[in-house]
Design a protein around this motif. Structure first.
Motif, PDB file in Angstrom:
ATOM      1  N   ILE A  17       0.839  -1.212   0.000  1.00 48.10           N
ATOM      2  CA  ILE A  17       0.000   0.000   0.000  1.00 48.10           C
ATOM      3  C   ILE A  17       0.866   1.251   0.000  1.00 48.10           C
ATOM      4  N   ARG A  18       1.956   1.237   0.761  1.00 47.19           N
ATOM      5  CA  ARG A  18       2.864   2.392   0.772  1.00 47.19           C
ATOM      6  C   ARG A  18       3.411   2.657  -0.631  1.00 47.19           C
ATOM      7  N   GLU A  24       0.682   4.294  -2.537  1.00 46.32           N
ATOM      8  CA  GLU A  24       0.520   5.685  -2.098  1.00 46.32           C
ATOM      9  C   GLU A  24       1.483   6.608  -2.832  1.00 46.32           C
ATOM     10  N   LEU A  78       0.055   7.953  -6.024  1.00 44.79           N
ATOM     11  CA  LEU A  78      -1.123   8.826  -6.010  1.00 44.79           C
ATOM     12  C   LEU A  78      -0.754  10.192  -6.592  1.00 44.79           C
ATOM     13  N   ASN A 108      -5.015   9.398   8.766  1.00 41.10           N
ATOM     14  CA  ASN A 108      -3.586   9.600   8.511  1.00 41.10           C
ATOM     15  C   ASN A 108      -2.804   9.660   9.822  1.00 41.10           C
ATOM     16  N   THR A 158      -2.332   6.191  11.082  1.00 43.08           N
ATOM     17  CA  THR A 158      -1.295   5.427  10.375  1.00 43.08           C
ATOM     18  C   THR A 158       0.089   5.729  10.946  1.00 43.08           C
ATOM     19  N   ASN A 168      -6.763   4.548   5.209  1.00 44.56           N
ATOM     20  CA  ASN A 168      -6.265   5.841   4.749  1.00 44.56           C
ATOM     21  C   ASN A 168      -6.079   5.835   3.241  1.00 44.56           C
ATOM     22  N   TYR A 169      -5.546   4.724   2.714  1.00 41.80           N
ATOM     23  CA  TYR A 169      -5.331   4.647   1.269  1.00 41.80           C
ATOM     24  C   TYR A 169      -6.653   4.648   0.511  1.00 41.80           C
ATOM     25  N   LEU A 217      -7.881   8.140   0.291  1.00 37.93           N
ATOM     26  CA  LEU A 217      -7.070   8.921  -0.650  1.00 37.93           C
ATOM     27  C   LEU A 217      -7.395   8.545  -2.096  1.00 37.93           C
ATOM     28  N   LYS A 218      -7.607   7.245  -2.322  1.00 33.55           N
ATOM     29  CA  LYS A 218      -7.923   6.773  -3.678  1.00 33.55           C
ATOM     30  C   LYS A 218      -9.295   7.284  -4.108  1.00 33.55           C
TER      31      LYS A 218
END
Length: 370
Positions: free
Chosen positions: A42-43, A46, A49, A319, A322, A334-335, A338-339
Motif C-alpha cells: 500500500i505504501r 501511495e 497517487l 492519517n 497510520t 487511509n489509502y 485517498l484513492k
C-alpha cells in the motif's frame, strides 16, 4: 540452601522467563507480521497517487482525448484503454471499475481478521445505488444514469434500473436485507426518506458490530472510522433539516445511532430553533474547528463546504492513526480514502473538460474538492 535446590529454582525461573518472552514474541508476530506485506504494498501505491501539480497538468488537457493520453503513464491506463465511445460518462465508469478493484485488492491482501471490513465498505455502494435507483424510479427519471458500478450487488442494481414496475424491484431484492424496508416503502408504511435512512441504519449497524467485535488497536481504528462516518452523516442531516426549518420530531427518524455525538448532545442539536443555533451548539464539540473554518459559507446555508471539511477531517484522522499504528488496518483505510478522493477529482476534471471549462477554472474547482 543446597546447590541443587538453588539450581532447580534458577532453572524454573529461567523457564518461566523464556516462556513469557516466547509468548510475548509470538503475540507480537501474530499482531504485526500479517500487516508487513500488505502495508508495504500500500505504501508503494501511495507513492503513485497524484499530487496537486499532476491534477493541474491534467486540467490543462484541453479535451478528453488528451486527458486519456495524459493518464497513459498511470495505473489507470488499462481501465481507459478500450472505452469505445469517449465521453465523461464512459471515463467515469472506467474509474469506478478502478476503484472497485482497489477494494477487491484490500479484501485479498489484508489479514483475514480484518479483510471482511472492506467487503462491508463495498456494501455502502449497494445502499447508495439502491436508494438512487428507487428515487429515480419514483420521480420518473432514467434510473440507469444513477448506477455506479461499485458494490456487491451491481448486477441486481442494473436489473432494478431496467425494471418496468416498482413491484418488479421487490422481486429483485427478494432474499436480501433490503427487501423488508422496500416492501414497507411500497405499502406506504414509510416515506422515501425513511427508506433511505433504514438502509443506511442497516449498513452502519453492520460496520459498527464488526468494528466492536475486534480487539486492541484494530477495534480502536475501525470503531473510530465508523463512528466518525456516522457523525458526518448525522450532523449534515440535522443541519440540512434546520436549514429547511424542520422540527426535532421531523429530523429524529433520519438520525443514525452509533456516532460519537449521542444522547443529550444530539437531542439538544435537533431541538434548537434554526441553523445558526445549531452551528453555535456544534461549536463546543470537537467539530468546532470545522465550523469556524467554514463559517462564512455555512451562514449562507452552503453545507457543501462542511461536507468537504468532514471528509478532510476523517482523512486527517486516519492519517494520524497510520503514524501512531504504522502496522495496522489504518494504512489501508487511509489509502482507500485517498484513492476515492483521487478518483473524485479525476471524474470532475473529465466532466469539466467535456463542458469546455477553461483550465484555470478547473484547477480552482478541483483544488477545492475534499
Amino acid at each position: 540452601m543446597e546447590v541443587g535446590t538453588i539450581t532447580a529454582i534458577l532453572d524454573t525461573t529461567l523457564a518461566v522467563i523464556f516462556t513469557w518472552v516466547g509468548y510475548k514474541t509470538s503475540a507480537l508476530i501474530y499482531k504485526y507480521t500479517p500487516y508487513s506485506y500488505p502495508n508495504a504494498r500500500i505504501r508503494a501505491m501511495e507513492a503513485r497517487l497524484f499530487t496537486e501539480h499532476r491534477f493541474g497538468e491534467l486540467a490543462e488537457s484541453k479535451n478528453l482525448e488528451n486527458f486519456v493520453v495524459n493518464l497513459e503513464d498511470s495505473d489507470y491506463k488499462a481501465y481507459l484503454a478500450n472505452l469505445g465511445e469517449l465521453n465523461a460518462e464512459t471515463i467515469e465508469r472506467a474509474l469506478d471499475v478502478a476503484l472497485a478493484d482497489t477494494y477487491s485488492l484490500m479484501l485479498k491482501i489484508m489479514p483475514k481478521r480484518v479483510n471482511a471490513f472492506f467487503g462491508l465498505l463495498l456494501e455502502g455502494w449497494d445502499v447508495r445505488n439502491i436508494t438512487s435507483v428507487v428515487k429515480a424510479k419514483m420521480m420518473g427519471e432514467v434510473a440507469r444514469d444513477y448506477v455506479v458500478e461499485l458494490g456487491t450487488m451491481v448486477e441486481k442494481v442494473k436489473a432494478m434500473a431496467e425494471a418496468k414496475t416498482l413491484e418488479e424491484i421487490l422481486v429483485i431484492l427478494e432474499g436480501t436485507e433490503y427487501e423488508g424496508p422496500y416492501q414497507k416503502l411500497l405499502l406506504k408504511e414509510i416515506s422515501l426518506e425513511e427508506f433511505e435512512t433504514e438502509l443506511y441504519r442497516l449498513y452502519y449497524t453492520k460496520l459498527l458490530d464488526y468494528a466492536t467485535s475486534k480487539k486492541g488497536e484494530e477495534r480502536v481504528i475501525l470503531e473510530e472510522f465508523v463512528r466518525l462516518s456516522i457523525d458526518r452523516l448525522n450532523v449534515l442531516t440535522i443541519l440540512r433539516g434546520k436549514a429547511k426549518g424542520l422540527s426535532a420530531e421531523k429530523i429524529r427518524p433520519s438520525v443514525i445511532e452509533g456516532g460519537t455525538l449521542k444522547g443529550r448532545a444530539l437531542e439538544t442539536l435537533m431541538n434548537v430553533e434554526d441553523l445558526s443555533m445549531a452551528l453555535a451548539e456544534l461549536d463546543s464539540t470537537k467539530y468546532g474547528p470545522l465550523l469556524r473554518e467554514n463559517r462564512e459559507a455555512l451562514e449562507t446555508g452552503d453545507l457543501g463546504a462542511l461536507e468537504k471539511a468532514f471528509d478532510r477531517f476523517i482523512m486527517e484522522r486516519m492519517n494520524e492513526l497510520t503514524r501512531f499504528y504504522p502496522l495496522s488496518v489504518a494504512v489501508a483505510l487511509n489509502y482507500i480514502l485517498l484513492k476515492e478522493r483521487e478518483i473524485r477529482k479525476l471524474k470532475a476534471i473529465a466532466k469539466l473538460l467535456e463542458d469546455g471549462i477553461r483550465a484555470e477554472k478547473i484547477k480552482e474547482i478541483v483544488g477545492e474538492m475534499a
